[in-house]
Design an enzyme around this catalytic site. Sequence first.
Site, PDB file in Angstrom:
ATOM      1  N   ASN A  18     -16.821  13.589  18.857  1.00 15.99           N
ATOM      2  CA  ASN A  18     -15.490  13.341  18.866  1.00 15.99           C
ATOM      3  C   ASN A  18     -15.092  12.180  19.319  1.00 15.99           C
ATOM      4  OD1 ASN A  18     -12.677  14.676  18.453  1.00 15.99           O
ATOM      5  ND2 ASN A  18     -12.460  14.472  20.538  1.00 15.99           N
ATOM      6  N   MET A  56     -12.919  20.840   6.321  1.00 12.33           N
ATOM      7  CA  MET A  56     -11.895  21.823   6.750  1.00 12.33           C
ATOM      8  C   MET A  56     -10.488  21.601   5.841  1.00 12.33           C
ATOM      9  SD  MET A  56     -12.109  23.271  10.457  1.00 12.33           S
ATOM     10  CE  MET A  56     -13.832  23.674  11.302  1.00 12.33           C
ATOM     11  N   SER A  64      -0.740  29.021   3.354  1.00 12.78           N
ATOM     12  CA  SER A  64      -0.781  30.174   3.956  1.00 12.78           C
ATOM     13  C   SER A  64       0.210  31.202   3.273  1.00 12.78           C
ATOM     14  CB  SER A  64      -0.568  30.322   5.486  1.00 12.78           C
ATOM     15  OG  SER A  64      -1.664  29.825   5.881  1.00 12.78           O
ATOM     16  N   GLY A 117      -8.582  22.299  18.274  1.00 12.90           N
ATOM     17  CA  GLY A 117      -8.599  23.826  18.312  1.00 12.90           C
ATOM     18  C   GLY A 117      -9.544  24.120  17.384  1.00 12.90           C
ATOM     19  N   ALA A 118      -9.437  23.625  16.177  1.00 14.56           N
ATOM     20  CA  ALA A 118     -10.301  24.394  14.949  1.00 14.56           C
ATOM     21  C   ALA A 118     -11.936  24.061  15.381  1.00 14.56           C
ATOM     22  CB  ALA A 118     -10.009  23.488  13.577  1.00 14.56           C
ATOM     23  N   LYS A 154      -2.962  25.308  18.418  1.00 17.31           N
ATOM     24  CA  LYS A 154      -4.056  26.211  18.835  1.00 17.31           C
ATOM     25  C   LYS A 154      -4.562  26.539  20.102  1.00 17.31           C
ATOM     26  CE  LYS A 154      -5.653  26.306  14.051  1.00 17.31           C
ATOM     27  NZ  LYS A 154      -6.835  26.275  13.152  1.00 17.31           N
TER      28      LYS A 154
HETATM   29  P1  NDP Z   1      -6.172  19.337  16.654  1.00 14.18           P
HETATM   30  O1  NDP Z   1      -4.922  18.611  16.626  1.00 14.18           O
HETATM   31  O2  NDP Z   1      -6.346  20.415  17.556  1.00 14.18           O
HETATM   32  O3  NDP Z   1      -7.686  18.393  16.793  1.00 14.18           O
HETATM   33  C1  NDP Z   1      -7.533  17.330  15.895  1.00 14.18           C
HETATM   34  C2  NDP Z   1      -9.125  16.718  16.114  1.00 14.18           C
HETATM   35  O4  NDP Z   1      -9.348  15.693  15.300  1.00 14.18           O
HETATM   36  C3  NDP Z   1      -9.485  16.013  17.338  1.00 14.18           C
HETATM   37  O5  NDP Z   1     -10.675  16.460  17.893  1.00 14.18           O
HETATM   38  C4  NDP Z   1      -9.297  14.569  17.161  1.00 14.18           C
HETATM   39  O6  NDP Z   1      -9.753  13.883  18.075  1.00 14.18           O
HETATM   40  C5  NDP Z   1      -9.749  14.534  15.870  1.00 14.18           C
HETATM   41  N1  NDP Z   1      -9.278  13.433  15.152  1.00 14.18           N
HETATM   42  C6  NDP Z   1      -7.993  13.049  14.667  1.00 14.18           C
HETATM   43  N2  NDP Z   1      -7.828  12.108  13.772  1.00 14.18           N
HETATM   44  C7  NDP Z   1      -8.967  11.542  13.917  1.00 14.18           C
HETATM   45  C8  NDP Z   1      -9.788  10.369  13.453  1.00 14.18           C
HETATM   46  N3  NDP Z   1      -8.872   9.452  12.457  1.00 14.18           N
HETATM   47  N4  NDP Z   1     -11.044  10.050  13.660  1.00 14.18           N
HETATM   48  C9  NDP Z   1     -11.718  10.984  14.172  1.00 14.18           C
HETATM   49  N5  NDP Z   1     -11.211  12.043  14.813  1.00 14.18           N
HETATM   50  C10 NDP Z   1      -9.912  12.239  14.580  1.00 14.18           C
HETATM   51  O7  NDP Z   1      -6.330  20.013  15.291  1.00 14.18           O
HETATM   52  P2  NDP Z   1      -7.056  21.080  14.667  1.00 14.18           P
HETATM   53  O8  NDP Z   1      -8.540  21.257  15.441  1.00 14.18           O
HETATM   54  O9  NDP Z   1      -6.362  22.395  15.006  1.00 14.18           O
HETATM   55  O10 NDP Z   1      -7.286  20.838  13.057  1.00 14.18           O
HETATM   56  C11 NDP Z   1      -8.256  19.970  12.623  1.00 14.18           C
HETATM   57  C12 NDP Z   1      -8.343  20.045  11.132  1.00 14.18           C
HETATM   58  O11 NDP Z   1      -8.830  21.221  10.631  1.00 14.18           O
HETATM   59  C13 NDP Z   1      -6.910  19.978  10.392  1.00 14.18           C
HETATM   60  O12 NDP Z   1      -6.955  19.032   9.587  1.00 14.18           O
HETATM   61  C14 NDP Z   1      -6.567  21.306   9.900  1.00 14.18           C
HETATM   62  O13 NDP Z   1      -5.806  21.397   8.873  1.00 14.18           O
HETATM   63  C15 NDP Z   1      -8.040  21.894   9.616  1.00 14.18           C
HETATM   64  N6  NDP Z   1      -8.025  23.161   9.620  1.00 14.18           N
HETATM   65  C16 NDP Z   1      -8.300  23.799   8.478  1.00 14.18           C
HETATM   66  C17 NDP Z   1      -8.771  25.110   8.450  1.00 14.18           C
HETATM   67  C18 NDP Z   1      -9.139  25.911   7.188  1.00 14.18           C
HETATM   68  O14 NDP Z   1      -8.965  27.200   7.302  1.00 14.18           O
HETATM   69  N7  NDP Z   1      -9.415  25.169   6.000  1.00 14.18           N
HETATM   70  C19 NDP Z   1      -8.673  26.136   9.727  1.00 14.18           C
HETATM   71  C20 NDP Z   1      -8.423  25.349  10.847  1.00 14.18           C
HETATM   72  C21 NDP Z   1      -8.059  23.873  10.794  1.00 14.18           C
HETATM   73  P3  NDP Z   1      -9.113  13.194  19.437  1.00 14.18           P
HETATM   74  O15 NDP Z   1      -9.806  14.511  20.401  1.00 14.18           O
HETATM   75  O16 NDP Z   1     -10.012  12.083  19.618  1.00 14.18           O
HETATM   76  O17 NDP Z   1      -7.836  13.009  19.277  1.00 14.18           O
END
Ligand code: NDP
Length: 272
Positions: free
Chosen positions: A149, A209, A15, A128-129, A63
């Site tokens: 999920n 993402m 960013s 959050g994403a 988020k």
């Molecule tokens: P959060 O921490 O809010 O959520 C993470 C999610 O990933 C949860 O649903 C979690 O599941 C799941 N997860 C984590 N590890 C695993 C795994 N090994 N197998 C399956 N599911 C898994 O993170 P965000 O939602 O904020 O971000 C998610 C991703 O998106 C990040 O990598 C971030 O960098 C990327 N991103 C990219 C953007 C872009 O502009 N390119 C913008 C926003 C985000 P559980 O609920 O079971 O823990």
Amino acid sequence: MKYAVLGNPIQHSLSPQIHQLFAQQQGNTLIYEKILVEGDLPSALQEFVQQGGVGANITVPFKIEAYHLMSDLTPRAIEAQSVNTVCWLPEQKWLGDNTDGFGLVWAIEQEQSVSLLGKRVLLLGAGGAARGVIGALLARQPASVVVVNRTVDKAKQLAEQFDIGWCGYESLSNQSFDIVINATSGSLQGSLPDVPSAILARASLVYDMVYGAHSTEFLTHAQHCGCGMIADGLGMLVAQAAAAYELWHGYLPSITDTLAKMRQFIASSDGS
Ligand code: NDP
């Protein structure tokens, strides 16, 4: 006046470079920092304001928490119940927005030239994403959106909120989707979401993402499974950042030009 991105981990964030490119386009100078949030988010935001902070991006895993800390919210942040962009208003209170959905739709439809209209979309992750993008995906009138999920209850909650489909990874095997979007943070930890190979093989686009100099592990896996078209999250990142920049500075920079420069920057800074 300072700007920043707050998260944990934060070292990987591009960013700061993106916002400097936007500022150059506008003929502006900018202080934009990375802030690693090791304690709690409210204290980090308070400290940021005390140091002259007026606008910030909020990233993983804050988020949803950020949404609950805002005094004012834009309609798309209210819909998402998740905030990725905050703005310190002259009235000394926070406004929260969510530009992730705009970013993802721009990346799929403009960068990849894939229309969402009438498509079956599978969204991996319910953090959050994922929350941030569902409203914008639905606005493009896909045939369906299904969220899956690891923690199934979170997928169910999200599906109920947006009136979309949901399931656990183990129930995916007999289904087909046109577009698969990885919104999990698995790639950051080097682990893959457990999607059956046939789903990836049949998809016409697999979007991760996450982004980097090389294809992510998830995209490499999708390609090995036979998916014809893969794309990383850099286009989304630049597009969501452009919408945040517009909120803070009243100027929408060119996403396409900045994306091309960022691809060059990543390739040259990788060193391999
Ligand atoms: P959060 O921490 O809010 O959520 C993470 C999610 O990933 C949860 O649903 C979690 O599941 C799941 N997860 C984590 N590890 C695993 C795994 N090994 N197998 C399956 N599911 C898994 O993170 P965000 O939602 O904020 O971000 C998610 C991703 O998106 C990040 O990598 C971030 O960098 C990327 N991103 C990219 C953007 C872009 O502009 N390119 C913008 C926003 C985000 P559980 O609920 O079971 O823990």
